[in-house]
Enzyme design. Structure first.
Site, PDB file in Angstrom:
ATOM      1  N   CYS A 129       0.842  -1.208   0.000  1.00 34.10           N
ATOM      2  CA  CYS A 129       0.000   0.000   0.000  1.00 34.10           C
ATOM      3  C   CYS A 129       0.876   1.256   0.000  1.00 34.10           C
ATOM      4  O   CYS A 129       1.440   1.609   1.034  1.00 34.10           O
ATOM      5  CB  CYS A 129      -0.902  -0.062   1.233  1.00 34.10           C
ATOM      6  N   CYS A 137       0.210   3.870   2.708  1.00 35.96           N
ATOM      7  CA  CYS A 137       0.611   3.331   4.018  1.00 35.96           C
ATOM      8  C   CYS A 137       2.094   3.579   4.254  1.00 35.96           C
ATOM      9  O   CYS A 137       2.496   4.064   5.314  1.00 35.96           O
ATOM     10  CB  CYS A 137       0.352   1.823   4.089  1.00 35.96           C
TER      11      CYS A 137
END
Length: 147
Positions: free
Chosen positions: A45, A48
């Site tokens: 991600c 993230c």
């Protein structure tokens, strides 16, 4: 006022035994009395990974004032180990157990998207939840009133 389902979800989050990629186990309740910033993330991600250095800086800055960041990876342990060797963080990283997607939904993330961050008060109450990348400015706005 939190709805009863959210309150139960936070209580469950605090008592689940989480395991590090290296096999150590800890419950979030072990940090009782601290403000918890719990970030659900994954190695695959990009947003993230972008927010993690900011979270590390915030852990270093606010940790002495009773703030504890925790990363819970919705990912494989081997990938988390490899990631943390390349991109070390200053807070613990755990691997999500199988029941995590259902619990994330109860905490306010119906979409099951990442990153997702919740802030839990010193007395175990859900203060906020944020879906998507949490900027350092927004994070500070959530933390400072709790200090």
């Amino acid at each position: 006022m939190l709805d009863p389902e959210s309150e139960r979800a936070v209580a469950q989050l605090l008592t689940i035994p989480f395991t590090t990629a290296e096999g150590q186990t800890k419950k979030l309740a072990d940090w009782q009395g601290k403000i918890l910033v719990v970030n659900f993330w994954a190695t695959w991600c990009p947003p993230c990974r972008e927010e993690m250095p900011e979270f590390s800086r915030a852990q270093d800055q606010y940790g002495p004032n009773g703030v504890q960041f925790v990363g819970i990876a919705i990912d494989e342990a081997a990938k988390v180990v490899e990631f943390s060797k390349k991109e070390p963080v200053t807070y613990p990283l755990f691997i999500a157990p199988p029941e995590m997607p259902g619990l994330i939904a109860k905490l306010g993330n119906q979409q099951q998207a990442l990153p997702f961050t919740v802030v839990v008060s010193r007395d175990g109450k859900l203060i906020s939840s944020h879906l998507g990348r949490l900027t350092e400015d927004n994070l500070v706005k959530k933390l400072v009133p709790l200090l």
